[in-house]
Design a protein around this motif. Structure first.
Motif, PDB file in Angstrom:
ATOM      1  N   UNK A 190      -9.733 -34.826  70.306  1.00 19.28           N
ATOM      2  CA  UNK A 190     -10.897 -34.907  71.407  1.00 19.28           C
ATOM      3  C   UNK A 190     -10.539 -35.939  72.241  1.00 19.28           C
ATOM      4  N   UNK A 191     -10.247 -37.268  71.593  1.00 16.01           N
ATOM      5  CA  UNK A 191      -9.735 -38.093  72.708  1.00 16.01           C
ATOM      6  C   UNK A 191      -8.487 -37.831  73.407  1.00 16.01           C
ATOM      7  N   UNK A 192      -7.498 -37.198  73.003  1.00 16.33           N
ATOM      8  CA  UNK A 192      -6.463 -36.865  73.635  1.00 16.33           C
ATOM      9  C   UNK A 192      -6.832 -35.768  74.897  1.00 16.33           C
ATOM     10  N   UNK A 193      -7.628 -34.718  74.479  1.00 20.94           N
ATOM     11  CA  UNK A 193      -7.905 -33.707  75.584  1.00 20.94           C
ATOM     12  C   UNK A 193      -8.882 -34.333  76.468  1.00 20.94           C
ATOM     13  N   UNK A 194      -9.655 -35.289  76.068  1.00 19.38           N
ATOM     14  CA  UNK A 194     -10.756 -35.930  77.253  1.00 19.38           C
ATOM     15  C   UNK A 194      -9.790 -36.748  78.042  1.00 19.38           C
ATOM     16  N   UNK A 195      -8.985 -37.439  77.666  1.00 20.12           N
ATOM     17  CA  UNK A 195      -7.978 -37.986  78.551  1.00 20.12           C
ATOM     18  C   UNK A 195      -7.420 -36.960  79.700  1.00 20.12           C
ATOM     19  N   UNK A 196      -6.865 -35.938  79.131  1.00 20.60           N
ATOM     20  CA  UNK A 196      -6.331 -34.938  79.978  1.00 20.60           C
ATOM     21  C   UNK A 196      -7.410 -34.300  80.990  1.00 20.60           C
ATOM     22  N   UNK A 197      -8.412 -34.153  80.296  1.00 23.83           N
ATOM     23  CA  UNK A 197      -9.640 -33.515  81.008  1.00 23.83           C
ATOM     24  C   UNK A 197      -9.870 -34.492  82.339  1.00 23.83           C
TER      25      UNK A 197
END
Length: 220
Positions: free
Chosen positions: A123-130
């Motif tokens: 989730x942290x990885x995808x939040x950064x991308x988001x």
């Protein structure tokens, strides 16, 4: 090449470590139940205590074993579904009760609950991308949709932040807000190659990942 071929290369100590690392990434390309980047983040986190997959061959093997274990469960699910559908068709039931054709974009198949540490990392990885992705240009939507899009974006980011801050502990209000955000995103999607869809589909994948991660038991 196949998943199995890449897996064998990861295990081959005669192969340079950099190529073994690349082979693991190729294996993830074949099987990535959370999406490629989220799956990679999950594997890196669960390969602890040394999650540096590029420099630590032991961590590399731990990550591969985690990936293989999940894939084996998924393959069993697919095979079981195929057997069930064959029996249903023979009995005259043409419409399937449930479709399993490929790993869900927001589910980690396994014999036990998925790692909460791994899901937090995903989730942290995808939040950064988001947060880094550009907001939809005004030319892609009607003026009346601008405020709705901004609200959905802010809501989704807030829900993800709550999940990460509390390491998976999500209260009822956050769950409700996340469900509303998913419904709002889905309501804006249009059939075919609508200009706004490219943004919304990415938001929806992220929202579904957060929603799935929030349902994982805290003891996992």
């Amino acid at each position: 090449m196949s998943f199995g071929t890449y897996a064998r290369r990861v295990r081959d100590e005669q192969v340079p470590l950099a190529r073994r690392h690349t082979s693991l990434r190729c294996a993830v390309g074949h099987y990535c139940p959370l999406g490629f980047n989220a799956t990679w983040a999950y594997l890196a986190a669960t390969a602890r205590p040394s999650p540096d997959l590029r420099r630590d061959p032991a961590a590399l093997l731990r990550a591969l074993e985690t990936l293989e274990a999940s894939r084996a469960v998924w393959l069993d699910e697919v095979e079981s579904y195929a057997v069930r559908r064959h029996a249903e068709k023979a009995a005259g039931r043409r419409a399937p009760r449930r479709i399993i054709t490929q790993p869900s974009g927001f589910r980690w198949p396994g014999e036990t609950a998925p790692s909460r540490l791994g899901l937090v990392a995903a989730v942290a990885n995808r939040r950064t991308a988001f947060r880094r992705s550009p907001f939809p240009d005004e030319g892609l939507h009607r003026d009346s949709q601008g405020q709705q899009l901004a609200g959905l974006h802010a809501c989704l980011d807030s829900c993800a932040a709550a999940y990460l801050t509390n390491l998976g502990r999500v209260d009822a209000a956050t769950r409700d807000a996340l469900a509303e955000a998913i419904g709002g995103i889905e309501s804006l999607l249009r059939p075919g190659p609508a200009p706004l869809n490219s943004h919304l589909l990415g938001w929806l994948r992220f929202a579904n990942l957060v929603a799935y991660a929030a349902e994982v038991p805290l003891g996992s």
